[in-house]
Enzyme design. Structure first.
Site, PDB file in Angstrom:
ATOM      1  N   HIS A  34       6.243  48.205 -66.038  1.00  0.00           N
ATOM      2  CA  HIS A  34       5.827  47.385 -64.907  1.00  0.00           C
ATOM      3  C   HIS A  34       4.713  48.052 -64.105  1.00  0.00           C
ATOM      4  O   HIS A  34       3.786  47.376 -63.644  1.00  0.00           O
ATOM      5  CB  HIS A  34       7.031  47.122 -64.005  1.00  0.00           C
ATOM      6  CG  HIS A  34       6.747  46.213 -62.849  1.00  0.00           C
ATOM      7  ND1 HIS A  34       6.561  44.861 -62.999  1.00  0.00           N
ATOM      8  CD2 HIS A  34       6.608  46.468 -61.521  1.00  0.00           C
ATOM      9  CE1 HIS A  34       6.327  44.308 -61.817  1.00  0.00           C
ATOM     10  NE2 HIS A  34       6.347  45.254 -60.909  1.00  0.00           N
ATOM     11  N   HIS A  87       6.889  37.727 -60.432  1.00  0.00           N
ATOM     12  CA  HIS A  87       8.219  38.108 -59.954  1.00  0.00           C
ATOM     13  C   HIS A  87       9.238  37.385 -60.829  1.00  0.00           C
ATOM     14  O   HIS A  87      10.055  36.602 -60.347  1.00  0.00           O
ATOM     15  CB  HIS A  87       8.392  37.766 -58.467  1.00  0.00           C
ATOM     16  CG  HIS A  87       8.772  38.953 -57.649  1.00  0.00           C
ATOM     17  ND1 HIS A  87       9.692  38.918 -56.650  1.00  0.00           N
ATOM     18  CD2 HIS A  87       8.358  40.237 -57.712  1.00  0.00           C
ATOM     19  CE1 HIS A  87       9.825  40.113 -56.106  1.00  0.00           C
ATOM     20  NE2 HIS A  87       9.021  40.934 -56.737  1.00  0.00           N
ATOM     21  N   HIS A  89      11.708  38.546 -63.419  1.00  0.00           N
ATOM     22  CA  HIS A  89      13.110  38.941 -63.500  1.00  0.00           C
ATOM     23  C   HIS A  89      13.855  38.691 -62.190  1.00  0.00           C
ATOM     24  O   HIS A  89      14.971  38.152 -62.201  1.00  0.00           O
ATOM     25  CB  HIS A  89      13.212  40.413 -63.901  1.00  0.00           C
ATOM     26  CG  HIS A  89      12.950  40.671 -65.360  1.00  0.00           C
ATOM     27  ND1 HIS A  89      12.199  39.832 -66.135  1.00  0.00           N
ATOM     28  CD2 HIS A  89      13.348  41.678 -66.175  1.00  0.00           C
ATOM     29  CE1 HIS A  89      12.136  40.311 -67.368  1.00  0.00           C
ATOM     30  NE2 HIS A  89      12.836  41.430 -67.423  1.00  0.00           N
ATOM     31  N   SER A 321      12.411  47.627 -50.061  1.00  0.00           N
ATOM     32  CA  SER A 321      12.549  46.757 -48.895  1.00  0.00           C
ATOM     33  C   SER A 321      11.191  46.158 -48.565  1.00  0.00           C
ATOM     34  O   SER A 321      10.158  46.824 -48.660  1.00  0.00           O
ATOM     35  CB  SER A 321      13.078  47.552 -47.701  1.00  0.00           C
ATOM     36  OG  SER A 321      14.330  48.136 -47.991  1.00  0.00           O
TER      37      SER A 321
END
Length: 752
Positions: A34, A87, A89, A321
């Site tokens: 990734h 985005h 998965h 986050s």
């Protein structure tokens, strides 16, 4: 999370010791597929990313492209940014938060370049949620959970609309496709366009040792741990439960505050460099920031503002986050940055500083002792991953098996397919006019937004056209030519609104690259996209790669989403909707230029709905000239409507133009050898790219514009009765606008 043995050996050789637990986890994430593009980077050199308009190309959070100067001489100091992310998965595990945080991430990528986000485009791909498409697919489709596909579809659309609407960035373009091979792994690709200029632009390259690293935004929690690693693996059967902690949780209201705070920071020249906290969290953003500048950093992890108790060093380092930015700030500007963060009710931590040494992270443990948990060269962290050398198999040639289906049955099956049906159910949930820039709304070939910052002496600004999407049927049939067709179709969408293509970004989605046939298909879409963009003289200025989109149900089709922008003078464009009068011309269909018979049906919705297989249609020999001629024609006063012919072929394009106030009377021509039922059926349903419908009061002017470029055939005229009358040499179909709308309402009917 675990570092592969071969990678661990390289790390030990570089560090001269075993890595700490935090270092091993950081390397595992930063060296994942990734982040490091280990399987795809060897292929990406095929793309041409250069051009006079390119200010910042691939490698930063977003690309930066200069807009044409209003004087017509070169390029201006007004820039747009372009970025695209996947985005995939996360959107399978948690469709609402997975899609929402995908929007948040690409918006922050835009902000990190000193740009204000002005438009979003989303390209979405899901499994079947209606009846099987054809007898040929029925065996496979019988095992598809259509209810689950609807659940994913509804959640993703809701997540995108909630996040985009809350932050006030319009979603103006995109695409939605349905294919059974996305059932176990949907794709969510989101692009963002931002606006900046030469004075405001920021990059992700650290500038000077001694500058401070400041974290601004939401507090750090434990969500999203190992997200980069999770995105680099096939989805398992229990992913929805086991991998939920790897999915981030978004807060669009904090993102809106961060957008506005970032604008103030940029306006006051307080940012030396910036990076969005995305994959691999703080560790990824801060190490990449300093590595690009050939520098290092010293970071005290316990200084990071946190929202959960007792977080350890690894959690603080790698949590993903959301709604956080890392800024490089001069020491004398830190107090002002903190004041601005407080004004917008955002957290702010001075976490360390830029150095000319290693990337070092320390943490104060429970015993009060400060421990060094990471000490490694930043450039080795970012660029040390070895590239994969994988075998690739050429895809097989499709068999020729063209079914004969009664015309009315075929027409209604194609026009009523979810993939070609109206997407109004989707885009009506998005606020596409916030910011008052949107001139051409979703539902047309391309969106058009106003860039008033480029107005000339006559008050005429730049219209920025935006198109985004792919077609998995095309690239499933022929990865190389299908990807070429995807690039050409997006360019045609722009030109149909009178815009000249300026630049593109891509989101390259594939299955498990360790399977030679999957990697062969992926290589095909890379090469095809690169070759067509080069033929169009459109630089590919950035993008994203998402591999391991594989699940127990199998790999996805190779899917090369393209987001392309183009420019024109002013904000007006010809509509897609038909006018009551005017001749209807079909431009670019090669079967009408003297070739024998219609183009092949490979990759078409006709075959997907009715079974069979075929070769992929031939593409135009000079696509750049076709696109340039179309852009010029579309802006002519005599042109009443323009519409790209692509997904679903001529059958769907005609249906999309008809409305209550105007219809079309069409007779399929018999020129080019189209004298049989099979050939005229092929003309109606083939999906050869590089075609457009032009309705005009001066057909001779259109013919003259395309002399030597593309064939032009008159196929009908506008009417005032809101009906589509379609005549072939053996039969006739007639539908009124309400009947067509009913055929094309399958998505709304299913979801509502």
């Amino acid at each position: 999370m675990s570092l592969a043995d071969s990678d661990r050996e390289l790390v030990v050789d570089e560090l001269g010791r075993d890595p700490t637990r935090a270092e091993a986890a950081l390397f595992e994430n930063l060296w994942s597929e990734h982040c490091a593009y280990r399987s795809s980077r060897p292929l990406l050199g095929a793309f041409d990313s250069e051009g006079d308009q390119v200010v910042v190309g691939p490698g930063d959070d977003a690309a930066v492209v200069a807009l044409p100067d209003p004087s017509g001489d070169g390029y201006s100091d007004t820039y747009i940014t372009l970025g695209v992310e996947s985005h995939n998965h996360p959107s399978y595990v948690d469709p609402f938060d997975g899609a929402a945080t995908g929007v948040g991430g690409i918006v922050r990528d835009t902000m990190s370049m000193g740009a204000y986000p002005i438009a979003l485009a989303d390209s979405l791909y899901f499994g079947e949620f209606a009846e099987p498409r054809s007898a040929a697919r029925r065996t496979k489709s019988d095992d598809v959970d259509r209810e689950h596909s609807r659940y994913l579809f509804e959640g993703v659309v809701e997540g995108i609309s909630h996040y985009g609407n809350c932050i006030g960035v319009p979603t103006v373009a995109g695409s939605v496709d349905f294919h059974p091979d996305y059932e176990g792994n949907p794709l969510v690709n989101v692009a963002c366009v931002g606006l900046t200029d030469a004075d405001r632009m920021v990059t992700a390259e650290a500038q000077e040792p001694g500058n401070k690293l400041v974290l601004v935004g939401n507090a750090t929690g434990r969500d999203g741990l190992g997200g980069a690693s999770f995105a680099s693996e096939d989805l398992s059967e229990d992913a929805e439960t086991e991998d939920r902690p790897a999915v981030q949780v978004g807060d669009p209201y904090s993102e809106k505050l961060l957008v506005e705070a970032n604008e103030v920071l940029v306006e006051e020249r307080l940012v030396q460099s910036a990076r969005d906290l995305g994959a691999a969290g703080l560790g990824g953003a801060s190490s990449e920031l300093v590595a690009k500048g050939g520098l290092g950093a010293e970071i005290e992890l316990d200084r990071v503002h946190q929202r959960e108790p007792n977080m350890n060093a690894l959690e603080i380092l790698l949590a993903e986050s959301q709604e956080r930015m890392c800024y490089e700030v001069r020491p004398g500007d830190v107090d002002r940055v903190q004041e601005i963060a407080e004004r917008f009710d955002l957290g702010c931590s001075v976490i360390g500083e830029v150095t000319d040494g290693n990337y070092v992270c320390t943490f104060e443990g429970e015993d009060g002792e400060r421990e060094t948990v990471v000490d490694a060269p930043a450039e080795f962290l970012g660029d040390g991953a070895p590239m994969n050398d994988l075998p690739a198999e050429e895809p097989p040639e499709p068999a020729v098996d063209r079914p004969d289906v009664p015309l009315r049955e075929a027409y209604e099956s194609v026009v009523g397919s979810p993939t070609t049906a109206s997407k109004r159910w989707v885009y009506r949930q998005y606020d596409h006019e916030v910011g008052v820039r949107t001139s051409v709304l979703p539902g047309d070939d391309a969106a058009l937004v106003a860039i008033r910052e480029t107005e000339d002496e006559d008050g005429v600004g730049t219209g920025l056209a935006i198109s985004a999407g792919a077609d998995p049927l095309w690239t499933e049939c022929a990865p190389y030519d299908g990807a070429r067709a995807v690039a050409l179709e997006n360019a045609t969408n722009l030109a149909a609104k009178g815009a000249t293509p300026l630049a593109a970004v891509d989101c390259l989605n594939g299955g498990n690259p360790e399977k030679p046939d999957v990697y062969g298909g992926f290589k095909g879409i890379v090469d095809g996209l690169a070759d067509m963009c080069a033929d169009l003289s459109v630089p590919v200025v950035g993008g994203n790669v998402s591999l391991y989109n594989d699940s127990p149900s199998g790999p996805i089709p190779p899917t090369p989403t393209v987001a392309m922008v183009g420019t024109k003078a002013g904000y007006d464009a010809p509509p897609m909707a038909a006018a009551e009068e005017g001749e209807l011309l079909l431009v670019g269909d090669r079967s009408l230029g003297g070739d024998d018979g219609a183009q092949p049906l490979g990759g078409s919705e006709y075959l997907a709905r009715n079974g069979g297989s075929d070769e992929f249609p031939a593409l135009p020999a000079d696509p750049e000239s076709f696109v340039a001629a179309l852009a010029a024609v579309a802006d002519a006063d005599h042109v009443q409507a323009t519409h790209d012919v692509s997904h679903g072929g001529l059958a769907v394009a005609l249906a999309e133009m008809v409305h209550e106030d105007a219809g079309l009377r069409v007779a399929l021509p018999e020129q080019g050898g189209l004298g049989s039922q099979r050939e005229q059926t092929g003309l109606l349903f083939n999906e050869q790219p590089g075609r457009v419908l032009v309705q005009t009061t001066d057909p001779d002017a259109v013919r003259e514009a395309f002399v030597g470029v593309a064939p032009v055939a008159s196929i009908g005229e506008g009417t005032n009765d809101g009906r589509l009358e379609l005549t072939t040499f053996w039969t006739e179909l007639t539908y009124d606008a309400a009947e067509i709308a009913d055929l094309r309402s399958v998505i709304a009917d299913t979801m509502e």
